[in-house]
Design an enzyme around this catalytic site. Structure first.
Site, short mmCIF file in Angstrom:
data_model
loop_
_atom_site.label_atom_id
_atom_site.label_comp_id
_atom_site.label_asym_id
_atom_site.label_seq_id
_atom_site.Cartn_x
_atom_site.Cartn_y
_atom_site.Cartn_z
N ASP A 29 43.47 36.09 37.68
CA ASP A 29 42.10 36.60 37.77
C ASP A 29 42.12 38.06 38.23
OD1 ASP A 29 39.39 36.88 38.00
OD2 ASP A 29 39.08 35.17 39.32
N GLN A 30 41.52 38.93 37.44
CA GLN A 30 41.34 40.34 37.82
C GLN A 30 42.68 41.07 37.87
OE1 GLN A 30 37.73 40.86 40.09
NE2 GLN A 30 38.69 42.42 41.35
N CYS A 67 34.09 37.83 34.90
CA CYS A 67 34.81 36.55 34.87
C CYS A 67 34.28 35.56 33.85
CB CYS A 67 34.77 35.92 36.27
SG CYS A 67 35.65 36.85 37.53
N HIS A 73 35.18 28.95 35.76
CA HIS A 73 33.83 29.50 35.93
C HIS A 73 32.82 28.88 34.97
CE1 HIS A 73 31.14 32.21 37.89
NE2 HIS A 73 32.08 33.02 38.31
N HIS A 115 40.32 39.78 33.12
CA HIS A 115 39.86 41.18 33.11
C HIS A 115 40.68 41.91 34.15
CE1 HIS A 115 37.77 40.25 36.82
NE2 HIS A 115 37.16 39.27 36.21
#
Length: 552
Positions: free
Chosen positions: A33-34, A74, A124, A312
């Site tokens: 994530d990220q 997200c 999510h 992302h």
């Protein structure tokens, strides 16, 4: 330590049609994530982040050097990734949007072809918490309801759940964090799933396990073990600093929506935030190593396709920006690789691809195709995986989350990146000549500056072509109305559901202790298979190959 992946067999042969059990490889999809691609050593030789496991995996994989997310946020990014459809097509406008349960996902296609589809970690989802997964091993870390709806009717109002400066101001080591609690559960459930799989016996189905970690997403904190890995590193400061008043209009809104406009961070504060992020990436790298080690120890590595990507990126102070929500490279470009040397000779792919392309690619891998009568925005990456002509080179992205007031779209093709939004000045960058995205060439197409050189005239032509393409592809006024209607409906519903007795939509995984370990109601043969792996007979001979003869 993770296995030496370079010792695995390689073949130039194209993949067979995966139509029989012994031809169906397992699939392990790992998502971070990220995780910003430009920050990683596999893309940036000057990177200070220590990722030995990921680097080894990349060296024996097909590595995509220009992979992008379909939306720099997200939930929209993930909903597009699982469906192969752009966010506006499925109504995934922000982190509180639900997609319809009738939208096919890669989990549906895998499941229809005999795979056991399982998810451990974050996805999510809002509302429906499965979307084709047969089993979820954990709950999600984020809420599955309408609590995080964006409000374009009051664009200057900061909602309480928006990002703020605390992650930067409080950056540093920790003893424990909510995210560590979560990812350690994800890792335990994932590795246990793999061990349970090999002990099921010869009739088991192939698995498609998605492991989605929440690190290195902010807050910027990590345990001392990983913080101390960078004790000897003088953390680099951002390469690009832009004064607030000189920012483009979208970046100005992001600074305000993240409550950063009135703050100036010291070099030490920036370094601490980046150091914690680096440590979190190293934590993810160790998790990758653990998963690969488990595949190796369980005898699954040779017949498991490993896919890795991010959802992302993170700006990490570049241009004065933090987190994501923009189309600059550190926010929108993600790592992506596919590892299966039996079918795909390791190589680097320079063409532009998207995580949107994973669904049709997975379909090709398992010997099927996305339904021809249904829409599909993703393009199979199989030609790239096989080193053949015919692979795509165009990426589209769409964003309507916080920090926007109108739809914001991106087209990436060849060396060019084009960004358009009715509320902002357009942007055009040539990333081959201008990798830091400092020279907005849109000025030569908007009439602000008359082009003189051949390069400037080329920029004008490219810009005009992108403008015409965007106008034909997106009806910005109609999309704006749909987003506003969705926001207003969800706010009304959420306000009502927040009153009285609250019924959560969040997933609550079943963990029935009555069906684990040694129980009187579990058949003895099943208990024997679980007792030890590899299985050993009374004379001490390993006979796991008999029990695990069907590789799936």
């Amino acid at each position: 330590m993770a296995p030496d992946l370079n010792t695995l067999p390689r073949s130039e042969a194209p993949p067979p049609t995966a139509s029989s059990p012994d031809q169906k490889p397992n699939i392990l999809y790992i998502m971070a994530d990220q995780l910003a691609a430009p920050q990683l050593k596999m893309y940036n030789p000057d990177s200070q982040i220590k990722t030995p496991n990921l680097d080894r995996l990349a060296a024996s994989s097909v590595q995509f050097d220009s992979a992008y997310c379909p939306s720099p946020l997200c939930a929209p990014s993930r909903m597009s990734m699982i469906s192969g459809l752009l966010p506006m097509k499925i109504g995934s406008y922000d982190n509180a949007s639900q997609i319809n349960s009738e939208v096919p996902t890669y989990a549906h296609y895998l499941r229809s072809k005999g795979y056991h589809t399982a998810l451990a970690g974050k996805m999510h989802f809002v509302g429906d918490q499965l979307h084709g997964y047969e089993q979820r091993l954990t709950s999600d870390i984020y809420p599955g309801d309408f609590g995080w709806v964006v409000n374009w009717d009051e664009p200057d109002t900061r909602l309480e759940w928006y990002h703020n400066a605390s992650s930067i101001l409080q950056a540093g080591p920790c003893g424990r964090s909510n995210q560590l609690d979560y990812d350690e559960e994800v890792m335990y459930r994932s590795t246990q799933y793999l061990w349970d799989h090999v002990r099921e016996g010869p009739d088991k189905r192939p698995f498609a396990l998605t492991v989605s970690l929440t690190h290195p997403h902010d807050p910027y904190t990590i345990t001392k073990k990983y913080w101390n890995r960078y004790e000897d590193v003088d953390i680099d400061l951002p390469k690009v600093r832009i004064a607030k008043e000189k920012q483009d209009t979208h970046s100005k809104r992001l600074l305000k929506v993240c409550d950063l406009w009135d703050l100036e961070f010291t070099d030490e504060q920036i370094k601490r935030a980046k150091r914690a992020y680096y440590g979190s990436v190293s934590y993810v790298d160790d998790c990758i190593g653990k998963l690969l080690e488990t595949l190796e120890d369980a005898g699954l590595m040779d017949n498991t396709i490993v896919i890795f990507s991010g959802d992302h990126g993170d700006m990490l102070g570049e241009r004065g920006l933090w987190y994501k929500m923009s189309y600059f490279e550190s926010s929108v470009r993600v790592p992506m690789l596919v590892h299966y040397p039996k079918w795909f000779t390791p190589r680097r792919v320079t063409q532009n691809v998207s995580t949107l392309d994973l669904l049709p690619t997975i379909c090709d891998i398992i010997g099927t195709k996305p339904a021809p009568f249904l829409p599909m925005d993703g393009v199979s990456m199989m030609p790239h995986l096989l080193g053949k002509e015919g692979g795509g080179d165009t990426v589209f992205a769409e964003y309507t989350g916080e920090g926007t007031v109108r739809p914001m779209m991106m087209i990436r093709r060849g060396d060019w990146k084009y960004i358009t939004c009715p509320a902002d000045e357009p942007q055009l960058f040539n990333l081959e000549r201008d990798p830091l995205e400092l020279d907005n060439l849109a000025r030569f197409g908007t009439g602000k500056v008359e082009p003189q050189t051949e390069a400037e005239k080329e920029a004008r032509t490219v810009f005009e072509n992108f403008e015409a393409e965007a106008k034909a592809k997106w009806d910005f006024d109609a999309i704006t109305e749909k987003v506003l209607q969705s926001q207003r409906s969800r706010r009304l519903v959420w306000d009502a559901l927040s009153k009285g007795t609250f019924t959560s939509w969040d997933h609550n995984p079943v963990d029935d202790g009555r069906m684990k370990y040694i129980r009187s109601n579990i058949p003895l043969d099943d208990l024997e298979r679980r007792a030890r792996y590899p299985f050993v007979d009374s004379q001490g001979y390993e006979i796991s190959k008999t029990l695990n003869s069907t590789r799936g």
